[in-house]
Design an enzyme around this catalytic site. Structure first.
Site, short mmCIF file in Angstrom:
data_model
loop_
_atom_site.label_atom_id
_atom_site.label_comp_id
_atom_site.label_asym_id
_atom_site.label_seq_id
_atom_site.Cartn_x
_atom_site.Cartn_y
_atom_site.Cartn_z
CG ASP A 114 -1.98 1.05 1.25
OD1 ASP A 114 -2.95 1.00 0.48
OD2 ASP A 114 -1.81 1.96 2.07
CE1 TYR A 151 -7.49 6.75 0.00
CE2 TYR A 151 -8.68 6.33 -2.04
CZ TYR A 151 -7.55 6.19 -1.26
OH TYR A 151 -6.48 5.49 -1.73
CE1 TYR A 188 -4.22 7.99 0.28
CE2 TYR A 188 -3.85 8.08 2.65
CZ TYR A 188 -4.12 7.36 1.51
OH TYR A 188 -4.31 6.01 1.59
CG HIS A 201 -5.60 -3.05 -0.22
ND1 HIS A 201 -4.84 -2.62 -1.29
CD2 HIS A 201 -5.22 -2.28 0.84
CE1 HIS A 201 -4.04 -1.63 -0.89
NE2 HIS A 201 -4.26 -1.42 0.39
#
Length: 333
Positions: A108, A157, A235, A300
């Protein structure tokens, strides 16, 4: 399932922050070492199964909580979470542990960090096994957040995480339910993270065999103390990373690599990703890519969901490199 190794915990001062590091396996300087790099919203704990498996086979396993997570310092400024900070933390950690070269296993966001670690410091990496998130070459013409906004809209998101204070929305969750939902929902992965829909979800969540109440409680208890701002700040640095990485436009990852993804992972189904992985794009950008493994029916969080299988995949790849002190394959006598 492999026996769980005894895990040792300590704080290591590195790159101006204090890092919580979990370790397993031999501590001798001669032991080959594996650095595990977790994603969002996770901790070192995501690697517990692989640590047990590899420690039993003579590997020193090192799994830090990344900057902003768990027991590691979380600077308040979003701009303190660029890939240069995170890669810098990992290099400083390796220096503090006197590990000149390691095998790296990422997942990830940890895969993104690991691709960048290999791009910036290939001399420190014997070989790479990355899970879920393929290398993403820098596109000079479009910033990442603009791309996501155009592709998925303002409520996606990644776009919502750009908003100041959005991390406060996590406080409205029962954290155990949040992690149950995040780790087990069929459209699996942080790619599907819609906080409003998740808060409205009120069905009972039955845990699969690979996830226990104890696992969920551990994550919930740590995040209850730390909050989510650290992870969200990664992010918020997407566009800043894009600006700072301009000198590496077109640079290739020059490290021996194996890539593994579940065919139920949303990251695998983003537009263009499958063709990039399977039709030569990934091999072009990662010339030493040796294997791509697609795991049928896996989502995931595959290092937990398919723990034994992933542990074997990692071991089968890195054992080819002997002790890991060189990126050259050691020929069999």
């Amino acid at each position: 399932m492999a026996a769980e190794a005894e895990v040792r915990h300590r704080q290591v001062e590195a790159n101006g922050i204090s890092m919580h590091v979990a370790e397993a396996g031999p501590e001798a300087a001669s032991a080959p070492a594996v650095l595990f790099v977790h994603g969002f919203p996770e901790l070192w704990y995501s690697w517990r199964h692989q640590m047990g498996y590899l420690a039993a086979r003579g590997y020193r396993c090192v799994a830090p909580d990344l900057r902003g997570y768990g027991g590691t310092t979380a600077p308040p400024e979003p701009s303190s979470y660029t890939v240069f900070h995170i890669v810098g933390d990992l290099i400083a950690l390796l220096d503090a542990l006197r590990l000149p070269q390691v095998f790296v296993v990422g997942h990830d966001w940890g895969a993104i960090v690991s691709w960048n670690l290999c791009l910036l410091r290939p001399d420190r990496v014997s070989a790479l096994v990355n899970l879920s998130v393929a290398f993403m070459p820098r596109r000079p013409g479009v910033k990442p957040v603009e791309y996501f906004r155009a592709a998925y809209g303002d409520d996606y998101y990644v776009c919502r995480f750009q908003e100041p204070g959005v991390e406060a929305e996590f406080t409205g969750f029962d954290l155990k339910n949040f992690f149950k939902l995040t780790l087990t929902v069929q459209t699996t992965g942080s790619s599907s993270m819609n906080l409003r829909k998740m808060q409205a979800y009120n069905k009972e969540i039955k845990l699969p065999s690979w996830l226990s109440e104890e696992d969920v409680s551990y994550l919930a208890s740590v995040y209850a103390k730390t909050g989510f701002a650290g992870g969200v700040n990664y992010y918020r640095c997407l566009d800043l990373n894009w600006e700072l990485m301009a000198p590496w436009t077109g640079a290739k990852v020059q490290v021996p690599t194996k890539f593994i993804v579940g065919d139920g992972d949303l990251a695998y189904h983003h537009p263009g990703v499958k063709s990039y992985i399977h039709k030569g794009g990934l091999k072009r950008d990662v010339p030493m890519l040796e294997e791509v493994v697609v795991i049928k029916g896996a989502g995931h969080f595959l290092q937990q969901e398919r723990a034994q299988e992933i542990s074997e995949h990692v071991y089968d790849y890195i054992k080819k490199f002997g002790t890991g002190v060189s990126t050259q394959k050691i020929s069999k006598l």
